[in-house]
Write a protein that holds these residues in place. Structure first.
Motif, PDB file in Angstrom:
ATOM      1  N   ILE A 336       0.827  -1.201   0.000  1.00  0.00           N
ATOM      2  CA  ILE A 336       0.000   0.000   0.000  1.00  0.00           C
ATOM      3  C   ILE A 336       0.864   1.254   0.000  1.00  0.00           C
ATOM      4  CG2 ILE A 336      -1.854   1.219   1.212  1.00  0.00           C
ATOM      5  CD1 ILE A 336      -2.551  -1.561   0.030  1.00  0.00           C
ATOM      6  N   GLU A 337       1.962   1.225   0.757  1.00  0.00           N
ATOM      7  CA  GLU A 337       2.785   2.428   0.912  1.00  0.00           C
ATOM      8  C   GLU A 337       3.377   2.907  -0.406  1.00  0.00           C
ATOM      9  OE1 GLU A 337       6.856   3.924   3.185  1.00  0.00           O
ATOM     10  OE2 GLU A 337       5.784   2.167   3.916  1.00  0.00           O
ATOM     11  N   VAL A 338       3.885   1.985  -1.231  1.00  0.00           N
ATOM     12  CA  VAL A 338       4.573   2.395  -2.452  1.00  0.00           C
ATOM     13  C   VAL A 338       3.665   3.198  -3.386  1.00  0.00           C
ATOM     14  CG1 VAL A 338       5.674   1.560  -4.562  1.00  0.00           C
ATOM     15  CG2 VAL A 338       6.341   0.604  -2.349  1.00  0.00           C
ATOM     16  N   PRO A 339       2.507   2.648  -3.812  1.00  0.00           N
ATOM     17  CA  PRO A 339       1.672   3.449  -4.722  1.00  0.00           C
ATOM     18  C   PRO A 339       1.065   4.685  -4.067  1.00  0.00           C
ATOM     19  CG  PRO A 339       0.532   1.424  -4.109  1.00  0.00           C
ATOM     20  CD  PRO A 339       1.930   1.314  -3.586  1.00  0.00           C
ATOM     21  N   VAL A 340       0.720   4.588  -2.773  1.00  0.00           N
ATOM     22  CA  VAL A 340       0.104   5.737  -2.108  1.00  0.00           C
ATOM     23  C   VAL A 340       1.100   6.888  -1.980  1.00  0.00           C
ATOM     24  CG1 VAL A 340      -0.859   6.583   0.067  1.00  0.00           C
ATOM     25  CG2 VAL A 340      -1.651   4.419  -0.880  1.00  0.00           C
ATOM     26  N   LEU A 341       2.323   6.605  -1.556  1.00  0.00           N
ATOM     27  CA  LEU A 341       3.292   7.680  -1.400  1.00  0.00           C
ATOM     28  C   LEU A 341       3.769   8.222  -2.740  1.00  0.00           C
ATOM     29  CD1 LEU A 341       5.379   6.808   1.765  1.00  0.00           C
ATOM     30  CD2 LEU A 341       3.320   8.150   1.493  1.00  0.00           C
ATOM     31  N   VAL A 342       3.780   7.405  -3.782  1.00  0.00           N
ATOM     32  CA  VAL A 342       4.034   7.944  -5.114  1.00  0.00           C
ATOM     33  C   VAL A 342       2.925   8.931  -5.481  1.00  0.00           C
ATOM     34  CG1 VAL A 342       4.090   7.399  -7.584  1.00  0.00           C
ATOM     35  CG2 VAL A 342       5.385   6.008  -5.983  1.00  0.00           C
ATOM     36  N   GLY A 343       1.671   8.560  -5.175  1.00  0.00           N
ATOM     37  CA  GLY A 343       0.567   9.487  -5.413  1.00  0.00           C
ATOM     38  C   GLY A 343       0.690  10.757  -4.590  1.00  0.00           C
ATOM     39  N   LEU A 344       1.186  10.629  -3.366  1.00  0.00           N
ATOM     40  CA  LEU A 344       1.334  11.802  -2.504  1.00  0.00           C
ATOM     41  C   LEU A 344       2.469  12.710  -2.970  1.00  0.00           C
ATOM     42  CD1 LEU A 344       0.678  10.217   1.006  1.00  0.00           C
ATOM     43  CD2 LEU A 344      -0.811  11.752  -0.297  1.00  0.00           C
ATOM     44  N   VAL A 345       3.414  12.163  -3.735  1.00  0.00           N
ATOM     45  CA  VAL A 345       4.415  13.029  -4.364  1.00  0.00           C
ATOM     46  C   VAL A 345       3.717  13.990  -5.322  1.00  0.00           C
ATOM     47  CG1 VAL A 345       6.356  13.066  -5.986  1.00  0.00           C
ATOM     48  CG2 VAL A 345       6.329  11.403  -4.124  1.00  0.00           C
ATOM     49  N   TYR A 346       2.789  13.457  -6.113  1.00  0.00           N
ATOM     50  CA  TYR A 346       1.997  14.308  -7.006  1.00  0.00           C
ATOM     51  C   TYR A 346       1.224  15.351  -6.206  1.00  0.00           C
ATOM     52  CZ  TYR A 346       2.626  11.212 -11.066  1.00  0.00           C
ATOM     53  OH  TYR A 346       3.148  10.498 -12.113  1.00  0.00           O
ATOM     54  N   VAL A 347       0.624  14.913  -5.112  1.00  0.00           N
ATOM     55  CA  VAL A 347      -0.158  15.824  -4.274  1.00  0.00           C
ATOM     56  C   VAL A 347       0.729  16.943  -3.725  1.00  0.00           C
ATOM     57  CG1 VAL A 347      -1.489  16.025  -2.137  1.00  0.00           C
ATOM     58  CG2 VAL A 347      -1.885  14.085  -3.672  1.00  0.00           C
ATOM     59  N   ALA A 348       1.912  16.583  -3.247  1.00  0.00           N
ATOM     60  CA  ALA A 348       2.822  17.575  -2.679  1.00  0.00           C
ATOM     61  C   ALA A 348       3.198  18.622  -3.713  1.00  0.00           C
ATOM     62  CB  ALA A 348       4.073  16.886  -2.135  1.00  0.00           C
ATOM     63  N   LEU A 349       3.528  18.176  -4.915  1.00  0.00           N
ATOM     64  CA  LEU A 349       3.943  19.110  -5.954  1.00  0.00           C
ATOM     65  C   LEU A 349       2.777  19.963  -6.448  1.00  0.00           C
ATOM     66  CD1 LEU A 349       6.350  16.658  -7.740  1.00  0.00           C
ATOM     67  CD2 LEU A 349       7.014  18.792  -6.653  1.00  0.00           C
ATOM     68  N   TRP A 350       1.601  19.382  -6.511  1.00  0.00           N
ATOM     69  CA  TRP A 350       0.403  20.142  -6.885  1.00  0.00           C
ATOM     70  C   TRP A 350       0.077  21.188  -5.823  1.00  0.00           C
ATOM     71  CZ3 TRP A 350      -4.210  20.087  -4.048  1.00  0.00           C
ATOM     72  CH2 TRP A 350      -5.275  20.803  -4.609  1.00  0.00           C
ATOM     73  N   ALA A 351       0.193  20.790  -4.544  1.00  0.00           N
ATOM     74  CA  ALA A 351      -0.159  21.694  -3.450  1.00  0.00           C
ATOM     75  C   ALA A 351       0.908  22.740  -3.188  1.00  0.00           C
ATOM     76  CB  ALA A 351      -0.404  20.881  -2.170  1.00  0.00           C
ATOM     77  N   SER A 352       2.121  22.521  -3.688  1.00  0.00           N
ATOM     78  CA  SER A 352       3.225  23.414  -3.335  1.00  0.00           C
ATOM     79  C   SER A 352       2.932  24.859  -3.711  1.00  0.00           C
ATOM     80  CB  SER A 352       4.517  22.945  -4.012  1.00  0.00           C
ATOM     81  OG  SER A 352       4.404  22.987  -5.431  1.00  0.00           O
ATOM     82  N   ARG A 353       2.424  25.093  -4.907  1.00  0.00           N
ATOM     83  CA  ARG A 353       2.175  26.466  -5.346  1.00  0.00           C
ATOM     84  C   ARG A 353       0.930  27.063  -4.720  1.00  0.00           C
ATOM     85  NH1 ARG A 353       3.622  25.719 -11.805  1.00  0.00           N
ATOM     86  NH2 ARG A 353       5.664  24.788 -11.455  1.00  0.00           N
ATOM     87  N   LYS A 354       0.024  26.217  -4.284  1.00  0.00           N
ATOM     88  CA  LYS A 354      -1.202  26.712  -3.659  1.00  0.00           C
ATOM     89  C   LYS A 354      -0.985  27.028  -2.184  1.00  0.00           C
ATOM     90  CE  LYS A 354      -4.128  24.111  -6.865  1.00  0.00           C
ATOM     91  NZ  LYS A 354      -4.628  25.301  -7.584  1.00  0.00           N
ATOM     92  N   LEU A 355      -0.232  26.180  -1.485  1.00  0.00           N
ATOM     93  CA  LEU A 355       0.005  26.383  -0.058  1.00  0.00           C
ATOM     94  C   LEU A 355       1.229  27.256   0.221  1.00  0.00           C
ATOM     95  CD1 LEU A 355      -0.667  22.768   1.303  1.00  0.00           C
ATOM     96  CD2 LEU A 355      -2.220  24.720   1.294  1.00  0.00           C
ATOM     97  N   PHE A 356       2.166  27.295  -0.742  1.00  0.00           N
ATOM     98  CA  PHE A 356       3.404  28.059  -0.547  1.00  0.00           C
ATOM     99  C   PHE A 356       3.632  28.960  -1.774  1.00  0.00           C
ATOM    100  CE2 PHE A 356       3.606  23.963   1.540  1.00  0.00           C
ATOM    101  CZ  PHE A 356       4.096  24.234   2.805  1.00  0.00           C
ATOM    102  N   PRO A 357       2.721  29.900  -2.037  1.00  0.00           N
ATOM    103  CA  PRO A 357       2.763  30.665  -3.295  1.00  0.00           C
ATOM    104  C   PRO A 357       4.004  31.524  -3.488  1.00  0.00           C
ATOM    105  CG  PRO A 357       1.186  31.641  -1.755  1.00  0.00           C
ATOM    106  CD  PRO A 357       1.601  30.326  -1.170  1.00  0.00           C
ATOM    107  N   ASN A 358       4.616  32.019  -2.428  1.00  0.00           N
ATOM    108  CA  ASN A 358       5.766  32.912  -2.550  1.00  0.00           C
ATOM    109  C   ASN A 358       7.050  32.285  -2.015  1.00  0.00           C
ATOM    110  OD1 ASN A 358       4.117  35.099  -3.558  1.00  0.00           O
ATOM    111  ND2 ASN A 358       3.381  35.364  -1.450  1.00  0.00           N
ATOM    112  N   ASP A 359       7.090  30.948  -2.016  1.00  0.00           N
ATOM    113  CA  ASP A 359       8.198  30.209  -1.421  1.00  0.00           C
ATOM    114  C   ASP A 359       9.250  29.897  -2.483  1.00  0.00           C
ATOM    115  OD1 ASP A 359       9.884  28.376  -0.178  1.00  0.00           O
ATOM    116  OD2 ASP A 359       8.259  27.458   0.958  1.00  0.00           O
ATOM    117  N   ALA A 360      10.488  30.297  -2.211  1.00  0.00           N
ATOM    118  CA  ALA A 360      11.577  30.071  -3.167  1.00  0.00           C
ATOM    119  C   ALA A 360      11.930  28.601  -3.324  1.00  0.00           C
ATOM    120  CB  ALA A 360      12.812  30.855  -2.734  1.00  0.00           C
TER     121      ALA A 360
END
Length: 376
Positions: A336-360
Motif C-alpha cells: 500500500i505504501e509504495v503506490p500511495v506515497l508515489v501518489g502523494l508526491v503528485y499531491v505535494a507538488l500540486w499543493a506546493s504552489r497553492k500552499l506556498f505561493p511565494n516560497d523560493a
C-alpha cells in the motif's frame, strides 16, 4: 521540476518531454514492478525459498542489496556540510519527533483497533508497522517531491536513534499497557534490540557512510561543480533502478500470500491507506502553520507518513513466524505504501504552489531540480 510536477500540471508538457524515459513514466514502472513481482511469487515454484536462502536480519539478501542500491545515490547527493544548520532548527526537529513518535503510533493503534478488532494477528502486525518509523524509502519520495535532502537525512538519522531506544518500549506500551487501560485484549511480544540495531546499521548506516565518503572524496578530488554537474547525473538513475528491483523482489517473496488472501489484504489495506494520507496531510499542513518552507514541510510530511517496512517485517517474522498474520500485515505495508506515497508526491507538488505561493523552495519551470533521478 520533477516528473510528478510535469504530470500534475498540463502547462509543463514541454518540460515533461525533456525528461528521461524512466522519469517520465515512473508511476507506470512501479505498478508494473509490483504486478511482475506478484506474478513471479504466485507462479514460480520455490522462488520464495531461493530469495530467503540468505538473509540479513530476517530480510532477504537480494532485497537488502536492492535497498542499498536504492539509497546510496540519494545519500551521495546530500550536502553534508549543511546538516548542522538543519539540526539546529528546533521547529523542524520538534515537529518531526512529535509526528513520528507520538502521533504516528497512536494513530496506527487507533486505526488497527477500529478496522481489525476481530483479527488480532493482523491488528498486532499493523501496530508494529506503526512503530517502525521510516529510514529508507522516504529518501526516494522526498527526492521526487523536491523536498529538503539535507533535512531528510537529519530526520531519518534521528528516527534511527529513537528506533533503537524506543521501539521495544513503545511496543510494550501499545500491545500490553494501553489495551489493558482500555479494557482490550493484550498481546505479548518480544522485540530483539539486536534486530533493530542491525536494521538501522544495514539499511541506513552502510549507504549513509558510502554516500558521505563519495561526496567528500569526489569534491576533494575534482571539486563540487564536477561532482554535482557531471558525477551525480550518472549516479542518480541507480536510485530508481534499485527501487524497482526492490519492489519486484519484495512482492515476489510474498506474492503467493498476497494473492491467496485478497480479502484479508483488503482489510489490512484500508487502515493503512487512511494512515498514510492522514499522516502526510497532517505533516504538511502543520509544518506550514509553524512557518516551515515547502521543502522542509514536504520532508516532514513524508518522514511522518512513511514506515520502516524492513524492520516491521523482520520483527513480525522473528517474533511470530514467517507464515503468521502479523508477518502478512507487515508485507501488505509496502504493497500500500509504495503506490500511495508515489501518489502523494503528485499531491505535494500540486499543493506546493497553492500552499506556498511565494516560497523560493517550490519547484518551478526550468528549475535546476529538473529530474528526480538526475538533479543534484
Amino acid at each position: 521540476m520533477s516528473t510528478t510536477t510535469a504530470a500534475a500540471d498540463s502547462s509543463t508538457q514541454p518540460v515533461l518531454r525533456e525528461l528521461s524515459f524512466l522519469d517520465r513514466w515512473l508511476p507506470l514502472w512501479i505498478v508494473l514492478a509490483m504486478a511482475f513481482g506478484l506474478l513471479l511469487g504466485r507462479f514460480v515454484p520455490g522462488l520464495d525459498t531461493v530469495l530467503s536462502a540468505v538473509t540479513i536480519g530476517d530480510i532477504s539478501l537480494p532485497i537488502a542489496i536492492g535497498l542499498l542500491v536504492m539509497m546510496y545515490p540519494v545519500l551521495a547527493k546530500v550536502r553534508y556540510d549543511e546538516t548542522r544548520r538543519i539540526a539546529a532548527d528546533r521547529r523542524l526537529m520538534g515537529l518531526s519527533l512529535l509526528l513520528n513518535w507520538i502521533v504516528g503510533p497512536a494513530l496506527m493503534f487507533t486505526l488497527a483497533w477500529l478496522f481489525l478488532s476481530d483479527l488480532p494477528e493482523y491488528r498486532t502486525g499493523l501496530i508494529i508497522v506503526g512503530l517502525a518509523r521510516c529510514i529508507a524509502m522516504v529518501l526516494i519520495w522526498n527526492d521526487l517531491a523536491c523536498g529538503d535532502r539535507e533535512a531528510a537525512v537529519v530526520l531519518v538519522t534521528i528516527n534511527s536513534i529513537f528506533q533503537v531506544v524506543a521501539f521495544g518500549a513503545l511496543g510494550w506500551f501499545y500491545l500490553q499497557v494501553l489495551p489493558g487501560w482500555l479494557g482490550l485484549p493484550t498481546t505479548s511480544a518480544e522485540f530483539s534490540v539486536g534486530a533493530i540495531v542491525l536494521s538501522v546499521l544495514v539499511f541506513l548506516g552502510i549507504p549513509l557512510v558510502a554516500g558521505f565518503l563519495t561526496r567528500v572524496l569526489g569534491e576533494k578530488t575534482k571539486g563540487r561543480e564536477w561532482y554535482e554537474q557531471s558525477f551525480l547525473p550518472k549516479l542518480g538513475p541507480w536510485a530508481l533502478y534499485g527501487l524497482l528491483f526492490t519492489i519486484v523482489l519484495l512482492f515476489a517473496l510474498q506474492g503467493d500470500a498476497i494473492t491467496s488472501n485478497p480479502f484479508d489484504v483488503a482489510r489490512i489495506a484500508l487502515p493503512l491507506l487512511i494512515y498514510f494520507v492522514l499522516m502526510f496531510g497532517i505533516g504538511l499542513l502543520v509544518s506550514r502553520s509553524v512557518g516551515l518552507n515547502y521543502a522542509k514541510s514536504s520532508t516532514v510530511a513524508f518522514t511522518a507518513a512513511g514506515n520502516n517496512f524492513e524492520l516491521a517485517i523482520a520483527v513480525a517474522i522473528g517474533t511470530f513466524g514467517v507464515t503468521s498474520g502479523q508477518a502478512l500485515a507487515g508485507v501488505v505495508g509496502p504493497l500500500i505504501e509504495v503506490p500511495v506515497l508515489v501518489g502523494l508526491v503528485y499531491v505535494a507538488l500540486w499543493a506546493s504552489r497553492k500552499l506556498f505561493p511565494n516560497d523560493a523552495t517550490v519547484p518551478h519551470h526550468g528549475s535546476s531540480k529538473s529530474s528526480p533521478s538526475t538533479r543534484s
